[in-house]
Write an enzyme that holds these catalytic residues in place. Structure first.
Site, PDB file in Angstrom:
ATOM      1  N   CYS A 122      37.221  42.266  49.471  1.00 54.43           N
ATOM      2  CA  CYS A 122      37.298  40.949  48.850  1.00 54.43           C
ATOM      3  C   CYS A 122      36.275  40.032  49.505  1.00 54.43           C
ATOM      4  O   CYS A 122      36.405  39.705  50.696  1.00 54.43           O
ATOM      5  CB  CYS A 122      38.706  40.352  48.999  1.00 54.43           C
ATOM      6  SG  CYS A 122      38.852  38.708  48.243  1.00 54.43           S
ATOM      7  N   CYS A 139      46.054  31.624  42.853  1.00 61.43           N
ATOM      8  CA  CYS A 139      46.584  31.326  44.191  1.00 61.43           C
ATOM      9  C   CYS A 139      45.472  31.273  45.240  1.00 61.43           C
ATOM     10  O   CYS A 139      45.713  30.836  46.369  1.00 61.43           O
ATOM     11  CB  CYS A 139      47.604  32.387  44.596  1.00 61.43           C
ATOM     12  SG  CYS A 139      49.057  32.456  43.520  1.00 61.43           S
ATOM     13  N   CYS A 142      44.377  36.910  48.553  1.00 66.84           N
ATOM     14  CA  CYS A 142      44.743  38.294  48.296  1.00 66.84           C
ATOM     15  C   CYS A 142      46.245  38.453  48.482  1.00 66.84           C
ATOM     16  O   CYS A 142      46.814  37.944  49.452  1.00 66.84           O
ATOM     17  CB  CYS A 142      43.982  39.230  49.238  1.00 66.84           C
ATOM     18  SG  CYS A 142      42.255  39.489  48.770  1.00 66.84           S
ATOM     19  N   HIS A 149      50.308  37.228  38.118  1.00 62.47           N
ATOM     20  CA  HIS A 149      50.574  35.812  38.360  1.00 62.47           C
ATOM     21  C   HIS A 149      51.378  35.281  37.182  1.00 62.47           C
ATOM     22  O   HIS A 149      50.945  35.354  36.040  1.00 62.47           O
ATOM     23  CB  HIS A 149      49.286  35.013  38.513  1.00 62.47           C
ATOM     24  CG  HIS A 149      49.531  33.578  38.860  1.00 62.47           C
ATOM     25  ND1 HIS A 149      49.601  33.133  40.166  1.00 62.47           N
ATOM     26  CD2 HIS A 149      49.778  32.500  38.078  1.00 62.47           C
ATOM     27  CE1 HIS A 149      49.862  31.835  40.172  1.00 62.47           C
ATOM     28  NE2 HIS A 149      49.971  31.430  38.915  1.00 62.47           N
ATOM     29  N   CYS A 150      52.557  34.749  37.475  1.00 63.47           N
ATOM     30  CA  CYS A 150      53.474  34.316  36.415  1.00 63.47           C
ATOM     31  C   CYS A 150      53.524  32.789  36.345  1.00 63.47           C
ATOM     32  O   CYS A 150      53.986  32.139  37.291  1.00 63.47           O
ATOM     33  CB  CYS A 150      54.877  34.865  36.675  1.00 63.47           C
ATOM     34  SG  CYS A 150      56.079  34.352  35.434  1.00 63.47           S
TER      35      CYS A 150
END
Length: 328
Positions: A122, A139, A142, A149-150
């Site tokens: 990353c 967000c 990591c 992602h909700c």
């Protein structure tokens, strides 16, 4: 002056985005509070209230845990040290950069790669990604064993809260089903014209409509996640097959039905229905289907690989039903 104006605008947009991200949660909270008021105070179905409140407590408890359990990030040993980070960023030759990651990854329990066989790195968090870890741009970090992602919980669903999210779906389905079945008799009375109160008619119709609407969508989503759990997959892994040293393996983490369930809920069955942490492990490494070449430590005696452009793409934010994630 112009730069300062741009920074202020960017900060304002980030602030607005953070505020707006709570709108879906607020919608759910308002619907739940209204359903509680309509069911308990307006219709006053006394016989059903004990069971209703038991379901309501677990429903709200799991929803709270899904929202406020922070996503777990990789620990410090997966991050590049200050010296390694400077060396990596100052190196202009891609093949040398890849070899540096090769050497660093040999010291870590990492068994998966990018689609081209490169180290999963990353470049935003400056870390070598543990297995099943992905970067969420919403967000901005990591997340260990990221699922998606909700927006309905305004949180990333991953290793730290996936159990709570599943329980939330289960109790949501039960909550909607219970309301729909117990209110249906009142709907029959409304249909026959036996409900004198106009306000009661309104609550009956909307309780039944909202409960049925959410039940249909939730039972589909819950069924999909039950299937994922039975195969020991995340939503990301269902859309993009994990790659081991020997190549892609869609069942690389599948341990069998019972063990797959235990990977989420733990070995002690008495904790399966209660929203407390019981998932085994630390989220950095996971048992795999078999120990063969594809599960040997990453990059042992490997040749340099091509960069995989697809592994460094950003996915748009998605709803929990669509389960679109952001990975880098």
């Amino acid at each position: 002056m112009r730069r300062g104006w741009k920074m202020a605008l960017s900060g304002g947009l980030r602030c607005c985005r953070r505020v707006l991200s709570w709108v879906p949660v607020l919608v759910i909270v308002l619907v739940v509070l209204w359903s509680y008021y309509a069911y308990v105070f307006e219709l006053c179905l006394v016989i059903y209230l004990i069971f209703y409140h038991a379901i309501f407590v677990f429903f709200t408890w799991t929803y709270w845990k899904s929202i406020f359990t922070l996503p777990q990030q990789p620990n410090q040993k997966f991050h590049l040290s200050y010296t390694d980070k400077e060396r990596y960023e100052n190196e202009e030759r891609p093949e040398v950069q890849k070899q540096m990651l090769v050497d660093m990854a040999k010291k870590l329990p990492v068994y998966t790669r990018t689609g081209s066989g490169a180290v999963r790195f990353c470049d935003r968090c400056h870390l070598i990604k543990p297995d099943r870890c992905h970067h969420c741009s919403v967000c901005a970090m990591c997340v260990l064993k990221m699922d998606h992602h909700c927006p309905w919980v305004n949180n990333c669903i991953g290793f730290s809260n996936y159990k709570f999210f599943l329980q939330f779906l289960a109790y949501s389905v039960l909550y909607c089903l219970y309301i729909a079945t117990t209110v249906f008799s009142y709907f029959i009375k409304y249909w026959r014209g036996e409900l004198p109160s106009v306000r009661s008619k309104f609550h009956v119709l909307f309780l039944l409509f909202v409960a049925c609407m959410f039940f249909v969508s939730l039972v589909i989503l819950f069924g999909y996640h039950c299937w994922l759990v039975s195969r020991n997959k995340t939503t990301l892994e269902a859309f993009c097959t994990p790659v081991f040293t020997s190549g892609p393996e869609k069942n690389g983490f599948n341990l069998g039905f019972i063990k797959n369930i235990q990977q989420v809920f733990g070995d002690n069955k008495k904790f399966w229905l209660i929203p407390i942490g019981s998932s085994p492990g630390d989220g950095h490494s996971f048992p795999m289907r078999s120990m063969n070449e594809s599960q040997n430590p990453l990059l042992a005696n490997e040749e340099p690989w091509e960069d995989n452009e697809d592994d460094n793409r950003d996915y748009p934010e998605g709803s929990s039903s669509l389960a679109v994630e952001t990975e880098t």
